[in-house]
Design a protein around this motif. Structure first.
Motif, PDB file in Angstrom:
ATOM      1  N   ARG A 312      32.271 -15.205 -34.866  1.00 31.35           N
ATOM      2  CA  ARG A 312      31.278 -14.856 -33.843  1.00 31.35           C
ATOM      3  C   ARG A 312      29.895 -14.713 -34.455  1.00 31.35           C
ATOM      4  NH1 ARG A 312      32.887  -9.845 -32.492  1.00 31.35           N
ATOM      5  NH2 ARG A 312      31.351  -9.000 -33.945  1.00 31.35           N
ATOM      6  N   ASP A 313      29.798 -14.021 -35.596  1.00 27.73           N
ATOM      7  CA  ASP A 313      28.490 -13.823 -36.210  1.00 27.73           C
ATOM      8  C   ASP A 313      27.951 -15.112 -36.827  1.00 27.73           C
ATOM      9  OD1 ASP A 313      28.595 -11.251 -35.399  1.00 27.73           O
ATOM     10  OD2 ASP A 313      28.832 -10.347 -37.376  1.00 27.73           O
ATOM     11  N   THR A 314      28.855 -15.977 -37.303  1.00 25.78           N
ATOM     12  CA  THR A 314      28.408 -17.289 -37.787  1.00 25.78           C
ATOM     13  C   THR A 314      27.816 -18.099 -36.651  1.00 25.78           C
ATOM     14  OG1 THR A 314      30.119 -17.296 -39.522  1.00 25.78           O
ATOM     15  CG2 THR A 314      29.121 -19.406 -38.948  1.00 25.78           C
ATOM     16  N   TRP A 315      28.474 -18.070 -35.496  1.00 34.03           N
ATOM     17  CA  TRP A 315      27.943 -18.775 -34.335  1.00 34.03           C
ATOM     18  C   TRP A 315      26.608 -18.174 -33.897  1.00 34.03           C
ATOM     19  CZ3 TRP A 315      27.407 -22.910 -31.801  1.00 34.03           C
ATOM     20  CH2 TRP A 315      26.973 -22.914 -30.473  1.00 34.03           C
ATOM     21  N   THR A 316      26.497 -16.861 -33.960  1.00 37.11           N
ATOM     22  CA  THR A 316      25.242 -16.206 -33.601  1.00 37.11           C
ATOM     23  C   THR A 316      24.105 -16.697 -34.481  1.00 37.11           C
ATOM     24  OG1 THR A 316      26.377 -14.216 -32.825  1.00 37.11           O
ATOM     25  CG2 THR A 316      24.061 -13.979 -33.431  1.00 37.11           C
ATOM     26  N   LEU A 317      24.411 -16.932 -35.758  1.00 36.59           N
ATOM     27  CA  LEU A 317      23.369 -17.356 -36.694  1.00 36.59           C
ATOM     28  C   LEU A 317      22.986 -18.815 -36.514  1.00 36.59           C
ATOM     29  CD1 LEU A 317      21.734 -16.034 -38.983  1.00 36.59           C
ATOM     30  CD2 LEU A 317      23.409 -16.966 -40.595  1.00 36.59           C
ATOM     31  N   ILE A 318      23.949 -19.664 -36.136  1.00 36.78           N
ATOM     32  CA  ILE A 318      23.657 -21.097 -36.081  1.00 36.78           C
ATOM     33  C   ILE A 318      23.360 -21.597 -34.671  1.00 36.78           C
ATOM     34  CG2 ILE A 318      25.128 -21.507 -38.079  1.00 36.78           C
ATOM     35  CD1 ILE A 318      27.245 -22.649 -36.246  1.00 36.78           C
ATOM     36  N   ARG A 319      23.641 -20.820 -33.654  1.00 36.37           N
ATOM     37  CA  ARG A 319      23.442 -21.310 -32.290  1.00 36.37           C
ATOM     38  C   ARG A 319      21.951 -21.376 -31.979  1.00 36.37           C
ATOM     39  NH1 ARG A 319      21.713 -17.754 -28.657  1.00 36.37           N
ATOM     40  NH2 ARG A 319      21.786 -15.539 -29.113  1.00 36.37           N
ATOM     41  N   PRO A 320      21.554 -22.265 -31.038  1.00 35.73           N
ATOM     42  CA  PRO A 320      20.142 -22.334 -30.644  1.00 35.73           C
ATOM     43  C   PRO A 320      19.733 -21.116 -29.825  1.00 35.73           C
ATOM     44  CG  PRO A 320      21.474 -23.796 -29.280  1.00 35.73           C
ATOM     45  CD  PRO A 320      22.388 -23.269 -30.352  1.00 35.73           C
ATOM     46  N   GLY A 321      18.450 -20.854 -29.818  1.00 42.09           N
ATOM     47  CA  GLY A 321      17.933 -19.737 -29.033  1.00 42.09           C
ATOM     48  C   GLY A 321      17.678 -18.509 -29.879  1.00 42.09           C
ATOM     49  N   PRO A 322      17.063 -17.494 -29.279  1.00 42.60           N
ATOM     50  CA  PRO A 322      16.745 -16.268 -30.021  1.00 42.60           C
ATOM     51  C   PRO A 322      18.012 -15.498 -30.368  1.00 42.60           C
ATOM     52  CG  PRO A 322      16.274 -15.976 -27.686  1.00 42.60           C
ATOM     53  CD  PRO A 322      16.628 -17.426 -27.874  1.00 42.60           C
ATOM     54  N   TYR A 323      17.904 -14.669 -31.402  1.00 44.88           N
ATOM     55  CA  TYR A 323      19.043 -13.857 -31.814  1.00 44.88           C
ATOM     56  C   TYR A 323      19.254 -12.728 -30.810  1.00 44.88           C
ATOM     57  CZ  TYR A 323      18.604 -16.316 -36.226  1.00 44.88           C
ATOM     58  OH  TYR A 323      18.534 -17.289 -37.190  1.00 44.88           O
ATOM     59  N   PRO A 324      20.524 -12.451 -30.459  1.00 50.51           N
ATOM     60  CA  PRO A 324      20.785 -11.370 -29.502  1.00 50.51           C
ATOM     61  C   PRO A 324      20.648 -10.015 -30.184  1.00 50.51           C
ATOM     62  CG  PRO A 324      22.856 -12.318 -30.261  1.00 50.51           C
ATOM     63  CD  PRO A 324      21.755 -13.141 -30.866  1.00 50.51           C
ATOM     64  N   GLY A 325      20.131  -9.056 -29.453  1.00 49.61           N
ATOM     65  CA  GLY A 325      20.009  -7.709 -29.988  1.00 49.61           C
ATOM     66  C   GLY A 325      18.647  -7.478 -30.616  1.00 49.61           C
ATOM     67  N   GLU A 326      18.117  -6.301 -30.394  1.00 49.82           N
ATOM     68  CA  GLU A 326      16.782  -5.975 -30.886  1.00 49.82           C
ATOM     69  C   GLU A 326      16.715  -6.008 -32.405  1.00 49.82           C
ATOM     70  OE1 GLU A 326      13.546  -2.287 -30.668  1.00 49.82           O
ATOM     71  OE2 GLU A 326      15.349  -2.275 -29.408  1.00 49.82           O
ATOM     72  N   LYS A 327      17.741  -5.476 -33.074  1.00 47.84           N
ATOM     73  CA  LYS A 327      17.708  -5.418 -34.525  1.00 47.84           C
ATOM     74  C   LYS A 327      17.762  -6.813 -35.141  1.00 47.84           C
ATOM     75  CE  LYS A 327      19.693  -3.157 -38.560  1.00 47.84           C
ATOM     76  NZ  LYS A 327      18.373  -2.647 -38.955  1.00 47.84           N
ATOM     77  N   ALA A 328      18.607  -7.694 -34.584  1.00 48.12           N
ATOM     78  CA  ALA A 328      18.698  -9.057 -35.095  1.00 48.12           C
ATOM     79  C   ALA A 328      17.380  -9.796 -34.921  1.00 48.12           C
ATOM     80  CB  ALA A 328      19.834  -9.807 -34.398  1.00 48.12           C
ATOM     81  N   ARG A 329      16.741  -9.606 -33.768  1.00 46.40           N
ATOM     82  CA  ARG A 329      15.445 -10.261 -33.551  1.00 46.40           C
ATOM     83  C   ARG A 329      14.390  -9.694 -34.495  1.00 46.40           C
ATOM     84  NH1 ARG A 329      17.209  -9.955 -28.108  1.00 46.40           N
ATOM     85  NH2 ARG A 329      16.096  -7.975 -27.819  1.00 46.40           N
ATOM     86  N   CYS A 330      14.483  -8.388 -34.774  1.00 43.88           N
ATOM     87  CA  CYS A 330      13.534  -7.769 -35.693  1.00 43.88           C
ATOM     88  C   CYS A 330      13.675  -8.354 -37.091  1.00 43.88           C
ATOM     89  CB  CYS A 330      13.749  -6.255 -35.723  1.00 43.88           C
ATOM     90  SG  CYS A 330      12.688  -5.380 -36.891  1.00 43.88           S
ATOM     91  N   VAL A 331      14.932  -8.531 -37.534  1.00 36.16           N
ATOM     92  CA  VAL A 331      15.165  -9.114 -38.850  1.00 36.16           C
ATOM     93  C   VAL A 331      14.620 -10.532 -38.913  1.00 36.16           C
ATOM     94  CG1 VAL A 331      16.966  -9.876 -40.458  1.00 36.16           C
ATOM     95  CG2 VAL A 331      17.143  -7.648 -39.363  1.00 36.16           C
ATOM     96  N   ALA A 332      14.808 -11.307 -37.839  1.00 30.05           N
ATOM     97  CA  ALA A 332      14.285 -12.670 -37.810  1.00 30.05           C
ATOM     98  C   ALA A 332      12.762 -12.679 -37.864  1.00 30.05           C
ATOM     99  CB  ALA A 332      14.781 -13.393 -36.559  1.00 30.05           C
TER     100      ALA A 332
END
Length: 497
Positions: A312-332
């Motif tokens: 699931r987290d691998t797909w989150t990293l490679i899928r198109p679009g913004p990262y889900p979750g405030e913390k993930a977007r902050c890291v990006a």
């Protein structure tokens, strides 16, 4: 003397004519990096990591959390008291990675156009340039991996020099980032599948074993434990907090103290538990075995949940679009050029002198200049999703390897799969042992694009010329120019996989 200079000038003119696309890419990349150095002086600073690397460099000792490899690199520049010099060298290293990738592709008779297109993301990717401007290990680690793979693949069968260079740089990579220990499996497997002589393979193993063994003994001398670090098990423990059910794993009362206090659906991100939830006592080295036992029991008790979490987290990293979750977007957002406007998710500025060992403050309004706005917008337009690129290149190499597999020697499939497999495998391994972070994709990018270009070249040759025996020369017009070019003249005829 005059005649020699004339010949050198003539060779230089021929190189420029034949490799003008690469030259233009490098000039554009050099201008981009110069603008970055002018806009954000002297460098970016990642709170915690950057300071740790510098402190270890001044102390000249391995860290319990971060290996010493990058600190060794920093130690080479401490006497100059200039952070700007360090980042300038890192920016040049980024361009050198592109040159090395291009040189290997041309040696493998990949066309100049395809070779230039393959390395273009390495030159102009905004996140790559941002990370080159950080006091972080990613740029060095990327360069070491690329040099090691180029050394192994330069000749059809790795020679003594290539084997020694690969052993040295892969060893350095293994003590630069922990994932480098996992990456060592690929060059070793490559040597075995290439049927390299046992002497050369033995030398590779001996060099790597000597370096890593010496590091372990050095770590014991400083910290009293035979290890590469005493925090690694905590990273894996934090990974298990995403799924562990403490009623199913048979934990001891002492181990149960490490169970997250929240229901699974309300749990924090793994790195929040790692850095914010642990007590100072639990961060001490003697607790490492306790965390290791917890993580081992959690994974063995719930292997399906662990695999699902990693997928699931691998797909989150490679899928198109913004990262889900405030913390993930902050890291990006941390790995983009900041707009010099007050916000929390942006890098700090490093001090001018590394001896300060503290950041100079967040990039703020007072740091605004005519370059910060355009560079910030450039990040939004020119950021290559490194993890997605690695996944796509691996799938492409795998698919093209299945195209008429008997039409060429099986070893022709090995190089593309080795390069792209290492690229994508490192991303999956990083997620399996840590948390999501877009910077994990940076070291994979050059490996991925080289592997994809090699796979495409094999596909074109097989499609146009059918079966080709291992000892037949590469057909003229298959995408390259042959050994008459100055580059090929300097290094010999193109290697035939």
């Amino acid at each position: 003397m005059t005649g020699r200079l004339d010949r050198l000038a003539g060779d230089a003119r021929r190189l420029l004519r034949q490799h003008w696309a690469l030259v233009l890419l490098l000039l554009g990349g050099l201008v981009l990096r110069a603008l970055v150095m002018l806009a954000y002086r002297p460098a970016f600073w990642y709170q915690g990591d950057s300071q740790s690397y510098l402190v270890l460099a001044y102390r000249m000792e391995p860290g319990t959390i971060r290996p010493y490899g990058y600190s060794l690199f920093l130690d080479l520049f401490l006497a100059f008291h200039s952070v700007a010099l360090i980042t300038a060298v890192q920016h040049l290293m980024g361009l050198a990675v592109a040159v090395a990738a291009y040189a290997l592709l041309r040696r493998r008779d990949v066309s100049r156009l395809i070779s230039a297109l393959a390395v273009a993301p390495l030159v102009f990717d905004a996140r790559t340039v941002v990370l080159e401007h950080f006091l972080l290990a990613e740029t060095l680690f990327t360069a070491l991996l690329t040099i090691g793979m180029v050394a192994l693949a330069w000749n059809r069968t790795p020679g003594w020099l290539g084997t020694l260079v690969a052993a040295g740089v892969f060893s350095w990579a293994a003590v630069t980032r922990t994932i480098g220990l996992v990456a060592l499996a690929v060059p070793l497997l490559y040597l075995l599948l290439r049927r390299v002589s046992w002497r050369r393979t033995g030398v590779f193993v001996a060099v790597v074993g000597t370096v890593l063994g010496g590091y372990v003994f050095w770590y014991h001398h400083v910290h009293g434990q035979y290890s590469f670090g005493t925090f690694g098990s905590r990273f894996l423990w934090a990974r298990t907090t995403s799924f562990v059910n403490c009623e199913r794993a048979g934990f001891t009362p002492q181990e149960r103290q490490l169970c997250p206090p929240h229901p699974i659906e309300y749990r924090w991100p793994p790195d929040t538990y790692l850095w914010s939830w642990l007590t100072p006592e639990q961060k001490r080295p003697e607790y490492d075995e306790l965390f290791a036992r917890f993580a081992r029991k959690a994974v063995l008790a719930q292997p399906g949940d662990y695999a699902t979490t990693v997928a699931r987290d691998t797909w989150t990293l490679i899928r198109p679009g913004p990262y889900p979750g405030e913390k993930a977007r902050c890291v990006a957002d941390m790995w983009t050029f900041p707009a010099a406007a007050p916000q929390g998710c942006q890098p700090y500025l490093a001090p001018a002198d590394p001896a300060t060992k503290r950041y100079a403050g967040l990039v703020s309004e007072r740091d605004r200049n005519p370059l910060t706005g355009p560079l910030h917008r450039y990040s939004g337009l020119a950021t290559v999703p490194g993890a997605a690129l690695a996944a796509l290149c691996f799938l492409l190499a795998l698919a093209l390897a299945c195209y008429r597999p008997r039409s060429s020697p099986w070893r022709e499939h090995l190089d593309p799969l080795a390069w792209t497999g290492l690229a994508f495998g490192m991303i999956v391994a990083s997620i399996a042992t840590s948390a999501i972070d877009p910077r994990y994709g940076l070291p994979s990018m050059p490996l991925a694009v080289v592997g994809a270009a090699l796979a495409w070249r094999r596909f074109r040759v097989v499609r146009q010329y059918g079966r080709r025996d291992d000892d037949r020369p590469v057909p003229a017009g298959s995408g390259g120019t042959g050994p008459s070019e100055p580059v090929a003249a300097a290094v010999g005829p193109p290697s035939r996989v």
